[in-house]
Write a protein that holds these residues in place. Structure first.
Motif, PDB file in Angstrom:
ATOM      1  N   ARG A 106       0.964  -1.170   0.183  1.00 39.35           N
ATOM      2  CA  ARG A 106       0.083  -0.205  -0.044  1.00 39.35           C
ATOM      3  C   ARG A 106       1.144   1.306  -0.214  1.00 39.35           C
ATOM      4  O   ARG A 106       0.735   2.529  -0.885  1.00 39.35           O
ATOM      5  CB  ARG A 106      -0.854   0.198   1.369  1.00 39.35           C
ATOM      6  N   LEU A 107       1.984   1.785   0.862  1.00 43.64           N
ATOM      7  CA  LEU A 107       2.919   2.298   0.993  1.00 43.64           C
ATOM      8  C   LEU A 107       3.188   2.826  -0.544  1.00 43.64           C
ATOM      9  O   LEU A 107       3.289   3.636  -0.712  1.00 43.64           O
ATOM     10  CB  LEU A 107       3.667   2.239   1.795  1.00 43.64           C
ATOM     11  N   CYS A 108       3.839   1.353  -0.774  1.00 43.84           N
ATOM     12  CA  CYS A 108       4.674   2.257  -2.740  1.00 43.84           C
ATOM     13  C   CYS A 108       3.189   1.916  -3.276  1.00 43.84           C
ATOM     14  O   CYS A 108       4.407   2.430  -4.470  1.00 43.84           O
ATOM     15  CB  CYS A 108       5.333   0.784  -2.975  1.00 43.84           C
ATOM     16  N   THR A 109       2.181   1.626  -3.787  1.00 40.13           N
ATOM     17  CA  THR A 109       1.784   2.402  -4.642  1.00 40.13           C
ATOM     18  C   THR A 109       0.322   3.444  -4.577  1.00 40.13           C
ATOM     19  O   THR A 109       0.059   3.576  -4.072  1.00 40.13           O
ATOM     20  CB  THR A 109       0.797   0.365  -4.764  1.00 40.13           C
ATOM     21  N   THR A 110       0.036   4.192  -5.514  1.00 41.73           N
ATOM     22  CA  THR A 110      -1.390   4.881  -5.506  1.00 41.73           C
ATOM     23  C   THR A 110      -2.799   3.627  -5.900  1.00 41.73           C
ATOM     24  O   THR A 110      -2.374   2.341  -6.466  1.00 41.73           O
ATOM     25  CB  THR A 110      -1.100   6.157  -6.680  1.00 41.73           C
ATOM     26  N   LYS A 111      -4.280   4.375  -5.888  1.00 44.00           N
ATOM     27  CA  LYS A 111      -5.054   3.891  -6.274  1.00 44.00           C
ATOM     28  C   LYS A 111      -5.298   3.583  -7.494  1.00 44.00           C
ATOM     29  O   LYS A 111      -5.365   2.763  -7.439  1.00 44.00           O
ATOM     30  CB  LYS A 111      -6.033   4.574  -5.744  1.00 44.00           C
ATOM     31  N   LYS A 112      -4.479   4.344  -8.787  1.00 44.13           N
ATOM     32  CA  LYS A 112      -4.470   3.894 -10.212  1.00 44.13           C
ATOM     33  C   LYS A 112      -3.894   3.126 -10.255  1.00 44.13           C
ATOM     34  O   LYS A 112      -3.901   2.149 -10.959  1.00 44.13           O
ATOM     35  CB  LYS A 112      -4.622   5.134 -10.403  1.00 44.13           C
ATOM     36  N   GLU A 113      -2.621   2.456  -9.418  1.00 40.69           N
ATOM     37  CA  GLU A 113      -1.746   1.525  -9.555  1.00 40.69           C
ATOM     38  C   GLU A 113      -1.834   0.452  -9.454  1.00 40.69           C
ATOM     39  O   GLU A 113      -2.105  -0.599 -10.062  1.00 40.69           O
ATOM     40  CB  GLU A 113      -0.049   1.666  -9.711  1.00 40.69           C
ATOM     41  N   ARG A 114      -3.448   0.697  -8.490  1.00 41.52           N
ATOM     42  CA  ARG A 114      -3.902  -0.841  -7.628  1.00 41.52           C
ATOM     43  C   ARG A 114      -5.275  -1.252  -8.695  1.00 41.52           C
ATOM     44  O   ARG A 114      -5.087  -2.623  -8.798  1.00 41.52           O
ATOM     45  CB  ARG A 114      -4.002  -0.548  -6.453  1.00 41.52           C
ATOM     46  N   VAL A 115      -5.179  -0.489  -9.369  1.00 39.41           N
ATOM     47  CA  VAL A 115      -6.189  -0.981 -10.642  1.00 39.41           C
ATOM     48  C   VAL A 115      -5.971  -1.211 -11.514  1.00 39.41           C
ATOM     49  O   VAL A 115      -7.016  -1.239 -12.738  1.00 39.41           O
ATOM     50  CB  VAL A 115      -7.974   0.281 -10.480  1.00 39.41           C
ATOM     51  N   ILE A 116      -4.947  -1.804 -11.698  1.00 41.15           N
ATOM     52  CA  ILE A 116      -4.256  -1.416 -13.271  1.00 41.15           C
ATOM     53  C   ILE A 116      -4.682  -3.408 -13.561  1.00 41.15           C
ATOM     54  O   ILE A 116      -4.369  -3.871 -13.207  1.00 41.15           O
ATOM     55  CB  ILE A 116      -2.830  -1.556 -13.834  1.00 41.15           C
ATOM     56  N   HIS A 117      -5.729  -3.565 -14.999  1.00 41.73           N
ATOM     57  CA  HIS A 117      -6.535  -4.669 -14.727  1.00 41.73           C
ATOM     58  C   HIS A 117      -5.199  -5.413 -16.428  1.00 41.73           C
ATOM     59  O   HIS A 117      -4.757  -4.391 -17.368  1.00 41.73           O
ATOM     60  CB  HIS A 117      -6.897  -4.353 -15.779  1.00 41.73           C
ATOM     61  N   MET A 118      -4.120  -6.110 -15.926  1.00 42.23           N
ATOM     62  CA  MET A 118      -3.543  -6.742 -16.698  1.00 42.23           C
ATOM     63  C   MET A 118      -3.901  -7.638 -18.080  1.00 42.23           C
ATOM     64  O   MET A 118      -4.670  -8.178 -17.776  1.00 42.23           O
ATOM     65  CB  MET A 118      -1.819  -7.156 -16.222  1.00 42.23           C
ATOM     66  N   LYS A 119      -3.214  -7.906 -19.437  1.00 44.70           N
ATOM     67  CA  LYS A 119      -3.724  -8.846 -19.963  1.00 44.70           C
ATOM     68  C   LYS A 119      -3.475 -10.053 -20.491  1.00 44.70           C
ATOM     69  O   LYS A 119      -2.574 -10.403 -19.344  1.00 44.70           O
ATOM     70  CB  LYS A 119      -3.096  -8.194 -21.965  1.00 44.70           C
ATOM     71  N   PRO A 120      -4.349 -10.578 -20.398  1.00 42.25           N
ATOM     72  CA  PRO A 120      -4.989 -12.204 -19.865  1.00 42.25           C
ATOM     73  C   PRO A 120      -3.259 -12.818 -20.463  1.00 42.25           C
ATOM     74  O   PRO A 120      -2.708 -12.594 -21.547  1.00 42.25           O
ATOM     75  CB  PRO A 120      -6.332 -12.638 -21.001  1.00 42.25           C
TER      76      PRO A 120
END
Length: 385
Positions: free
Chosen positions: A194-208
């Motif tokens: 949590r300390l190292c990431t932003t809310k925007k980064e945490r919801v990145i969807h990766m390609k299958p």
């Protein structure tokens, strides 16, 4: 006559009393017994790595029952049953067998489908080398520092294998420390993520991930063995068994062997390994200033490894297109705690987006961490052994 019989019985009872654990007990034994009970409590009540902590916790109880030396009872008394079993730890027999089981139960498909995730697993090994430098700075000898630093790989068998080769006198403390922090991964890693990431980064969807072919899965352990062991031959006992186990799994013609290696054999070796590691924590050997330093360095190595993995993903994203970016929450999975670290990545992802399943993506760096920790151990053994 009666007085003589009474004297004999009295002498026998006195001798028996001196033989009991009550007579030989020291407060340090009681401290270690409390530690053993804590391990068992955490395993049963909170489900912290019960397959490891229950055998180790009970082993701590066994190893700290006070006794008179010389009766071939203790784990450090040559010829005792516990000492014979403990030779598998000291001589490094058990860790390769566990790696055989790990290889037989691990699907490397996520890593094969996205090979760049290997870099995330490699970045997390920075915790090992960071802890190595700090261990040197606070006074440990180079071989001891190397054995302690491998705790940062979050791989108990690797830590046992390397410490048995480089610092046998510290083996008990290193093994217990490694498994303790492995069990505490769900507690240590989330705050750092949590300390190292932003809310925007945490919801990145990766390609299958793409579908991996059977031939790729068969070739992977063969190519992996040749590439890693030509680079670090000293890692052959671990890496060789890991890739052999994986070939048993993926070949399709040795299913029975793969099941035996991944189930019965691994369970048996894990029980014996955990019990004997626990018994090696006799208070006289374990309660030292060095042990305190080892636990401090172990925690620091885990923290550095988690920071390094997450921050590396953020750095790597600077060079990736918008559609190919990685979610930094998978960076923690670069440590070798399989599959616990990957589950933490997935749980964190779902917490911020219930549709964002990261488990399969996180398994890539997670299994890369298994390989990376074994390679790191081979490197340390190569220039310290």
């Amino acid at each position: 006559m009666l007085a003589s019989i009474f004297d004999i019985i009295s002498s026998n009872l006195t001798q028996f009393w001196h033989f009991t654990g009550f007579y030989n007990c020291d407060y340090t034994n009681l401290i270690m017994i409390c530690f053993g009970l804590l391990f068992i409590y955490l395993a049963i009540k909170h489900d912290f790595e019960p397959m490891l902590l229950v055998p180790i916790g009970f082993g701590i109880l066994v190893g700290n029952i006070p006794f008179q030396p010389g009766n071939e009872i203790g784990v450090y008394e040559e010829g005792s049953v516990l000492n014979i079993l403990y030779q598998g730890v000291v001589k490094g027999w058990y860790p390769p067998l566990i790696f055989l089981g790990i290889g037989a139960m691990t699907d490397f498909g996520a890593l094969i489908a996205n090979p760049k995730l290997m870099l995330v697993g490699a970045a997390a090994q920075f915790g090992i080398f960071g802890a190595y430098m700090v261990a040197l700075a606070i006074g440990f000898m180079p071989d001891q520092a190397g054995a302690i630093a491998i705790i940062g790989g979050a791989d108990g068998p690797t830590a046992i294998f390397l410490s048995g080769k480089l610092a046998p006198n510290l083996l008990g403390a290193i093994a217990v420390c490694a498994y303790s922090y492995m069990a505490l991964v769900p507690v240590i890693q989330p705050p750092i993520m949590r300390l190292c990431t932003t809310k925007k980064e945490r919801v990145i969807h990766m390609k299958p991930a793409r579908k991996v072919t059977k031939n790729e899965k068969i070739l992977f352990p063969i190519v992996g063995l040749l590439l890693t062991c030509f680079f670090v031959p000293s890692g052959l006992p671990l890496l060789g068994m890991l890739f052999f186990g994986n070939l048993l799994r993926e070949s399709g013609v040795t299913t029975r062997l793969a099941k035996t290696a991944s189930n019965a054999m691994t369970d048996i070796v894990t029980m014996i390994l955990g019990l004997t590691v626990g018994t090696s924590t006799q208070a006289s050997q374990f309660l030292t200033l060095s042990t305190v330093k080892i636990f401090f360095l172990g925690a620091m190595a885990f923290i550095i490894a988690t920071f390094a993995g997450v921050l590396f993903v953020k750095f790597f994203n600077l060079f990736l297109s918008k559609d190919n970016k990685l979610n930094p929450l998978i960076g923690n999975a670069g440590v070798s705690a399989v599959p616990m670290a990957a589950r933490i990545s997935n749980d964190m992802g779902l917490k911020y987006d219930p549709r964002n399943y990261l488990l399969m993506h996180a398994m890539g760096p997670n299994v890369a961490g298994v390989i990376g920790s074994a390679v790191a151990a081979g490197v340390l053994l190569g220039f310290l052994g």
